[in-house]
Motif scaffolding. Structure first.
Motif, PDB file in Angstrom:
ATOM      1  N   THR A 166      17.349  17.548  42.056  1.00 34.70           N
ATOM      2  CA  THR A 166      18.307  17.905  40.983  1.00 34.70           C
ATOM      3  C   THR A 166      18.006  17.123  39.844  1.00 34.70           C
ATOM      4  O   THR A 166      18.300  16.186  39.483  1.00 34.70           O
ATOM      5  CB  THR A 166      19.878  17.652  41.061  1.00 34.70           C
ATOM      6  N   THR A 167      17.391  18.298  38.965  1.00 36.53           N
ATOM      7  CA  THR A 167      17.045  17.746  38.068  1.00 36.53           C
ATOM      8  C   THR A 167      16.960  18.031  36.564  1.00 36.53           C
ATOM      9  O   THR A 167      16.944  19.256  36.414  1.00 36.53           O
ATOM     10  CB  THR A 167      15.194  16.736  37.712  1.00 36.53           C
ATOM     11  N   ARG A 168      17.464  17.870  35.092  1.00 37.00           N
ATOM     12  CA  ARG A 168      17.552  18.243  34.036  1.00 37.00           C
ATOM     13  C   ARG A 168      16.145  18.439  33.156  1.00 37.00           C
ATOM     14  O   ARG A 168      16.225  19.406  32.547  1.00 37.00           O
ATOM     15  CB  ARG A 168      18.927  18.610  33.182  1.00 37.00           C
ATOM     16  N   ARG A 169      15.214  17.786  33.952  1.00 38.55           N
ATOM     17  CA  ARG A 169      14.283  17.805  33.280  1.00 38.55           C
ATOM     18  C   ARG A 169      13.520  18.866  33.324  1.00 38.55           C
ATOM     19  O   ARG A 169      13.349  19.938  34.306  1.00 38.55           O
ATOM     20  CB  ARG A 169      13.416  16.474  33.583  1.00 38.55           C
ATOM     21  N   VAL A 170      11.932  19.236  32.350  1.00 42.22           N
ATOM     22  CA  VAL A 170      11.583  20.870  32.655  1.00 42.22           C
ATOM     23  C   VAL A 170       9.708  19.792  33.508  1.00 42.22           C
ATOM     24  O   VAL A 170      10.047  19.132  34.135  1.00 42.22           O
ATOM     25  CB  VAL A 170      10.770  20.842  31.198  1.00 42.22           C
ATOM     26  N   LEU A 184       7.815  14.092  42.460  1.00 43.64           N
ATOM     27  CA  LEU A 184       8.221  14.307  43.749  1.00 43.64           C
ATOM     28  C   LEU A 184       7.294  14.867  44.588  1.00 43.64           C
ATOM     29  O   LEU A 184       7.865  13.938  46.090  1.00 43.64           O
ATOM     30  CB  LEU A 184       9.478  15.507  42.793  1.00 43.64           C
ATOM     31  N   THR A 185       6.490  15.747  44.930  1.00 48.95           N
ATOM     32  CA  THR A 185       5.536  16.067  46.051  1.00 48.95           C
ATOM     33  C   THR A 185       5.405  14.686  46.516  1.00 48.95           C
ATOM     34  O   THR A 185       5.788  14.956  48.029  1.00 48.95           O
ATOM     35  CB  THR A 185       4.542  16.834  45.474  1.00 48.95           C
ATOM     36  N   GLY A 186       5.112  13.913  45.713  1.00 48.47           N
ATOM     37  CA  GLY A 186       4.348  11.977  46.152  1.00 48.47           C
ATOM     38  C   GLY A 186       5.952  11.296  46.889  1.00 48.47           C
ATOM     39  O   GLY A 186       5.828  11.209  48.520  1.00 48.47           O
ATOM     40  N   GLN A 187       6.920  11.553  46.495  1.00 48.36           N
ATOM     41  CA  GLN A 187       8.866  11.608  47.137  1.00 48.36           C
ATOM     42  C   GLN A 187       8.717  12.346  48.064  1.00 48.36           C
ATOM     43  O   GLN A 187       9.190  11.577  49.529  1.00 48.36           O
ATOM     44  CB  GLN A 187       9.776  11.504  45.613  1.00 48.36           C
ATOM     45  N   LEU A 221       5.669  15.608  36.563  1.00 43.35           N
ATOM     46  CA  LEU A 221       6.827  15.346  37.589  1.00 43.35           C
ATOM     47  C   LEU A 221       6.435  16.594  38.856  1.00 43.35           C
ATOM     48  O   LEU A 221       7.342  15.203  39.883  1.00 43.35           O
ATOM     49  CB  LEU A 221       7.897  15.955  36.806  1.00 43.35           C
ATOM     50  N   ALA A 222       6.378  17.133  39.042  1.00 41.66           N
ATOM     51  CA  ALA A 222       5.790  17.732  40.158  1.00 41.66           C
ATOM     52  C   ALA A 222       5.142  16.604  41.101  1.00 41.66           C
ATOM     53  O   ALA A 222       5.500  16.886  42.432  1.00 41.66           O
ATOM     54  CB  ALA A 222       5.212  19.231  39.053  1.00 41.66           C
ATOM     55  N   ARG A 223       4.132  16.284  40.111  1.00 34.47           N
ATOM     56  CA  ARG A 223       2.957  15.176  41.428  1.00 34.47           C
ATOM     57  C   ARG A 223       4.052  14.480  41.815  1.00 34.47           C
ATOM     58  O   ARG A 223       4.159  14.004  42.948  1.00 34.47           O
ATOM     59  CB  ARG A 223       1.854  14.379  40.873  1.00 34.47           C
TER      60      ARG A 223
END
Length: 96
Positions: free
Chosen positions: A63-67, A76-79, A72-74
């Protein structure tokens, strides 16, 4: 794996993982990995996302309010890939 919106009051010696997360796990191997201190610490610190699974599908819940841009995609994918390694789930089918 469900992260609680608010944790109950802290008690001396209480496990932070149990305070913040609720787990319903049917797979014994995954349940065993969730007992490992490094895995619990990664969840509590936010290094890996909460998740759910259906059959052989793993879904990271973010859940994020950021674009959602490339950076950010990289991250989150890494996580999510870190989560699969911690749980012993191959990130590529047949990669056991």
């Amino acid at each position: 794996m469900h992260r609680r919106r608010s944790a109950p009051g802290e008690r001396d010696g209480e496990d932070e993982f149990r305070r913040w997360f609720r787990c319903i796990v049917e797979e014994p191997a995954v349940a065993g990995r969730l007992r490992e201190p490094a895995v619990r610490a990664a969840f509590v610190s936010g290094q890996v996302p909460t998740w759910t699974s259906t059959g052989e599908e793993l879904y990271a819940v973010v859940t994020t309010r950021r674009v959602l841009g490339p950076r950010l995609a990289r991250r989150l994918t890494g996580q999510t890939l870190a989560l699969t390694r911690m749980l012993g789930i191959p990130s590529v089918p047949g990669d056991r």
